[in-house]
Write a protein that holds these residues in place. Structure first.
Motif, PDB file in Angstrom:
ATOM      1  N   ASP A 245     -12.841  -0.883  39.835  1.00 60.06           N
ATOM      2  CA  ASP A 245     -11.746  -0.507  38.645  1.00 60.06           C
ATOM      3  C   ASP A 245     -12.646  -0.783  37.401  1.00 60.06           C
ATOM      4  O   ASP A 245     -12.240   0.277  36.708  1.00 60.06           O
ATOM      5  N   ARG A 246     -12.922  -1.874  36.231  1.00 60.82           N
ATOM      6  CA  ARG A 246     -13.247  -2.007  35.346  1.00 60.82           C
ATOM      7  C   ARG A 246     -14.603  -1.230  34.577  1.00 60.82           C
ATOM      8  O   ARG A 246     -14.428  -0.714  34.081  1.00 60.82           O
ATOM      9  N   LEU A 247     -15.555  -0.722  35.870  1.00 61.78           N
ATOM     10  CA  LEU A 247     -16.292   0.600  36.126  1.00 61.78           C
ATOM     11  C   LEU A 247     -16.085   1.910  35.710  1.00 61.78           C
ATOM     12  O   LEU A 247     -16.624   2.759  35.042  1.00 61.78           O
ATOM     13  N   GLN A 248     -15.129   1.724  36.622  1.00 62.29           N
ATOM     14  CA  GLN A 248     -14.034   3.112  36.622  1.00 62.29           C
ATOM     15  C   GLN A 248     -14.023   4.054  35.408  1.00 62.29           C
ATOM     16  O   GLN A 248     -14.101   5.000  34.406  1.00 62.29           O
ATOM     17  N   VAL A 249     -13.063   2.870  34.905  1.00 61.98           N
ATOM     18  CA  VAL A 249     -12.873   2.903  33.499  1.00 61.98           C
ATOM     19  C   VAL A 249     -13.287   3.569  31.627  1.00 61.98           C
ATOM     20  O   VAL A 249     -13.657   4.018  31.296  1.00 61.98           O
ATOM     21  N   GLN A 250     -14.172   2.248  32.417  1.00 64.00           N
ATOM     22  CA  GLN A 250     -15.685   2.423  31.695  1.00 64.00           C
ATOM     23  C   GLN A 250     -16.483   4.009  31.611  1.00 64.00           C
ATOM     24  O   GLN A 250     -16.987   4.312  30.446  1.00 64.00           O
ATOM     25  N   VAL A 251     -16.625   4.183  32.956  1.00 60.81           N
ATOM     26  CA  VAL A 251     -17.254   5.779  32.856  1.00 60.81           C
ATOM     27  C   VAL A 251     -16.178   6.756  32.632  1.00 60.81           C
ATOM     28  O   VAL A 251     -16.889   7.440  31.497  1.00 60.81           O
ATOM     29  N   ASN A 252     -14.693   6.789  32.394  1.00 62.01           N
ATOM     30  CA  ASN A 252     -14.202   7.874  32.112  1.00 62.01           C
ATOM     31  C   ASN A 252     -13.802   7.702  30.819  1.00 62.01           C
ATOM     32  O   ASN A 252     -14.135   8.811  29.676  1.00 62.01           O
TER      33      ASN A 252
END
Length: 516
Positions: A245-252
């Motif tokens: 989830d942390r990486l997904q937020v960073q990508v978004n």
């Protein structure tokens, strides 16, 4: 005589028609039409296009043509002047004047004769001379009588010629007009320098925005790859859902930043097109790339800058010199008002009158006659020629000290222009010092940000490897990626600041643009 008169009238009609045509003319304007194919643009190509198509420059070049036309106008005032005039007047109510016909009579009244006395009669008989005193009847005066002179219809056709023989203001005016033309050319160069500055900054802004967008796209691809790998690792149970989830937020967040950067590029390109005078519908493709050579060139210029400076390199200085020259000529022109003027003038034409309009248009000359009822040939002329020539000399004597105060104003204007040199030199010195300081600071910041970018890139690389090997945390990777993006943003901002400082430094040094 009829042919000469008709020729003068024809010249008058043709002159009126020519003026009507001249006033009816309107200039055509246009803009380069956009094409579907992208226009490849280097910085130099963008500058060259702007110098040809920017509307402010085109307007200034029109001012050059106006100055040239002004020189021609002043020169024409010293050439021979020839004018043709013609008119037909209907005096439907003739003006009357009072005339005292009593002043034209032969005496005070009618002679009644004289009576001889006996003594006078005796003297006459003896042969002596006798002086008689006549007796007149008393005449009562009728007073002034109103009388109309002239006929109802009057016509005039004439040509006038004049030539200046001496006019002190004319020669000075020619010199001033040529100096004004030089001023217009230098003002055009000043506008060109401003356009080069604006296009250069807009080009660099678009170039930096494009490079930053490419970098953001690479970052998105790299994080997408890392997110995919982390998701696969999560499926195998080696990482927590929180790491994904942390990486997904960073990508978004990075994708949103990429979209904003893309919109910023569109705005930067629109600004570049505006500064170039290019149609906003025309697609463009920048061919220059950001590299260290630009910064190194700026650094070399900074090292070569010295305390000694030739102010004539700045176009503002040349413009002020021309304005000073105009002020000097203006004083001379005002002083020339004390000199006399001498002109040669000549006139030739015909004037006619007739009680009927049709009779006026018959143009009866000196050989026109008609037969009286008794058979006598009577002169019937109604148009009469006239001509004259001479010299006109005008000597100024006293004008209430008007020219004195006019010359005083001109001298004060010249003094103001001379004071402007000191102000301009101080302003140029300040701009050069500011340009050098700003460029030096920008280069130092750029070097620092380049080092920070290298460090942040290395930290992000190591954090990713540690996370993939299982010896580093997901939070460490995210922190390193955030620091890397910030370092990248700071680096490209520093590049743009350095390029803008380079443009300002070149403009302050008078080396930004040199006319071809």
């Amino acid at each position: 005589m009829k042919n000469s008169l008709r020729f003068l009238l024809l010249l008058g009609v043709l002159g009126f028609l020519g003026l009507h045509q001249l006033l009816a003319q309107t200039p055509a304007t246009g803009q380069p039409v956009a094409t579907g194919a992208p226009m490849a643009l280097s910085l130099q190509q963008a500058i060259d296009y702007a110098l040809q198509n920017k509307s402010t420059l085109q307007s200034q070049r029109i001012n050059e043509q106006v100055a040239e036309a002004r020189v021609g106008e002043i020169r024409a005032s010293g050439l021979p002047q020839l004018n043709v005039n013609s008119s037909i007047t209907d005096n439907y109510k003739l003006q009357k004047s009072l005339v005292d016909f009593g002043a034209f009579t032969g005496g005070p009244g009618t002679l009644n004769g004289a009576t001889l006395t006996p003594q006078q009669l005796s003297d006459v008989n003896s042969g002596k001379t006798v002086i008689l005193s006549p007796d007149y009847t008393k005449v009562e005066s009728s007073g002034p009588t109103p009388l109309a002179f002239g006929l109802r219809y009057q016509g005039n056709a004439s040509a006038s010629f004049s030539q200046q023989l001496f006019n002190g203001s004319y020669l000075i005016g020619l010199k001033a007009a040529k100096t004004y033309e030089q001023l217009s050319v230098r003002q055009t160069k000043q506008t060109e320098i401003d356009v080069v500055e604006q296009v250069s900054k807009a080009y660099y802004s678009t170039l930096v925005a494009g490079e930053r967008l490419e970098l953001l796209a690479r970052n998105v691809r790299r994080l997408d790859t890392l997110l995919y790998q982390t998701q696969q690792t999560f499926k195998q149970g080696f990482v927590e859902k929180l790491d994904v989830d942390r990486l997904q937020v960073q990508v978004n967040n990075l994708k949103i930043e990429e979209q904003n950067a893309r919109r910023l590029i569109d705005l930067s390109v629109a600004l570049l097109k505006f500064q170039m005078g290019l149609d906003q519908r025309q697609p463009v493709q920048l061919t220059d790339r950001l590299d260290a050579a630009l910064v190194e060139a700026a650094s070399d210029k900074l090292k070569s800058a010295g305390d000694e400076f030739d102010y004539s390199k700045r176009i503002e200085y040349s413009v002020l010199e021309t304005q000073r020259d105009l002020a000097v000529l203006d004083i001379r022109n005002r002083k020339a008002g004390y000199l006399p003027t001498l002109n040669f003038v000549a006139n030739y034409g015909f004037i006619g009158s007739d009680p009927r309009l049709g009779g006026l248009l018959e143009f009866r000359g000196p050989n026109s006659t008609y037969q009286s009822p008794s058979g006598r040939s009577i002169l019937n002329e109604n148009w009469f020629g006239f001509g004259n020539y001479g010299l006109q000399l005008q000597i100024p004597v006293f004008d209430g000290f008007r020219k004195k105060y006019s010359i005083q104003q001109g001298k004060l204007a010249l003094e103001q222009a001379n004071k402007g040199f000191t102000t301009l030199q101080q302003s140029i010195d300040l701009q050069r010092r500011q340009g050098e300081t700003s460029l030096q600071n920008s280069l130092d910041i750029l070097a620092n940000q380049k080092a920070n970018l290298d460090l942040a890139t290395n930290v992000a690389r190591v954090a990713k490897i540690k996370f993939q090997e299982g010896v580093g945390s997901n939070l460490e990777v995210i922190t390193a990626e955030t620091d890397l993006r910030q370092a990248q943003t700071n680096y490209y901002s520093a590049i743009y600041d350095a390029l803008v400082a380079k443009v300002d430094f070149d403009k302050a040094a008078g080396t930004l643009y040199t006319s071809k």
